[in-house]
Design an enzyme around this catalytic site. Structure first.
Site, PDB file in Angstrom:
ATOM      1  N   TYR A   1      -1.885   0.700   9.842  1.00  0.00           N
ATOM      2  CA  TYR A   1      -2.123   0.014   8.565  1.00  0.00           C
ATOM      3  C   TYR A   1      -0.880   0.057   7.682  1.00  0.00           C
ATOM      4  O   TYR A   1      -0.459  -0.960   7.134  1.00  0.00           O
ATOM      5  CB  TYR A   1      -3.333   0.617   7.838  1.00  0.00           C
ATOM      6  CG  TYR A   1      -3.521   0.059   6.450  1.00  0.00           C
ATOM      7  CD1 TYR A   1      -3.904  -1.263   6.271  1.00  0.00           C
ATOM      8  CD2 TYR A   1      -3.328   0.858   5.332  1.00  0.00           C
ATOM      9  CE1 TYR A   1      -4.076  -1.784   4.999  1.00  0.00           C
ATOM     10  CE2 TYR A   1      -3.492   0.350   4.062  1.00  0.00           C
ATOM     11  CZ  TYR A   1      -3.874  -0.970   3.900  1.00  0.00           C
ATOM     12  OH  TYR A   1      -4.039  -1.472   2.630  1.00  0.00           O
TER      13      TYR A   1
ATOM     14  N   SER B   1       0.844  -1.190   0.000  1.00  0.00           N
ATOM     15  CA  SER B   1       0.000   0.000   0.000  1.00  0.00           C
ATOM     16  C   SER B   1       0.880   1.241   0.000  1.00  0.00           C
ATOM     17  O   SER B   1       1.969   1.241   0.583  1.00  0.00           O
ATOM     18  CB  SER B   1      -0.885   0.015   1.241  1.00  0.00           C
ATOM     19  OG  SER B   1      -1.511   1.265   1.394  1.00  0.00           O
TER      20      SER B   1
ATOM     21  N   LYS C   1       1.353  -3.212   6.488  1.00  0.00           N
ATOM     22  CA  LYS C   1       1.612  -3.531   5.083  1.00  0.00           C
ATOM     23  C   LYS C   1       3.108  -3.511   4.764  1.00  0.00           C
ATOM     24  O   LYS C   1       3.574  -4.238   3.910  1.00  0.00           O
ATOM     25  CB  LYS C   1       0.853  -2.580   4.144  1.00  0.00           C
ATOM     26  CG  LYS C   1      -0.655  -2.701   4.223  1.00  0.00           C
ATOM     27  CD  LYS C   1      -1.138  -4.097   3.889  1.00  0.00           C
ATOM     28  CE  LYS C   1      -1.248  -4.280   2.395  1.00  0.00           C
ATOM     29  NZ  LYS C   1      -1.831  -5.572   2.006  1.00  0.00           N
TER      30      LYS C   1
END
Length: 158
Positions: A153, A129, A157
């Site tokens: 997040y 991402s 990732k």
């Protein structure tokens, strides 16, 4: 060639599945750098629910990527390529840190552990991402761009 797509029922997963079915084959580079073309014999789609694309070459498997045994039925010694797309994305991962860690971090660990358990090394294509780079990115992100995630997040990732 047999392919596994985790996150196969999601937005990107369904588009990838449709694209692979339309191609009917996939080009791979082996460990010696040789390019070869392989006909797609079957695609295993793994997600929390079955996808909408129906084709005789596709078989859906329903499960939780965060479960250590979830991939047993769909990742076997015949699997040549794994597209790992399964993830709990941004806002949801921030709202529930533990769930984000289970899906995004432990899910990857379970996938890799299953490959090791089989003594098998399928080619792995992992969808990361842009969140791994945080803010203030250059116009061109390349191998020298330093990751600096600002949220859990992005760190998961990375």
């Amino acid at each position: 060639m047999k392919i596994l797509i985790t996150g196969a029922a999601g937005f990107v997963g369904q588009r990838l599945l449709a694209h692979l079915l339309a191609l009917g084959r996939l080009e791979l580079v082996d460990e010696q750098g040789r390019l070869s073309t392989h006909e797609i014999q079957g695609i295993a789609g793994f997600d929390r629910e079955p996808g909408a694309i129906l084709d005789q070459r596709v078989r859906y498997f329903v499960g939780d990527i965060a479960s250590p045994r979830a991939l047993e039925s769909c990742l076997d010694a015949e699997t040549d390529v794994v597209f790992h797309l399964a993830a709990l994305v941004s806002g949801s991962a921030e709202a529930d840190l533990e769930l984000g860690l289970r899906v995004n971090l432990d899910g990857m660990r379970h996938l890799l552990a299953r490959c090791v358990e089989l003594g098998h090394r399928p080619q792995l294509i992992y969808s990361s991402s842009i969140a791994v780079f945080g803010v203030g990115m250059p116009a061109l992100v390349d191998d020298d761009t330093r990751p600096m995630p600002l949220l859990s997040y992005g760190a998961q990732k990375l």
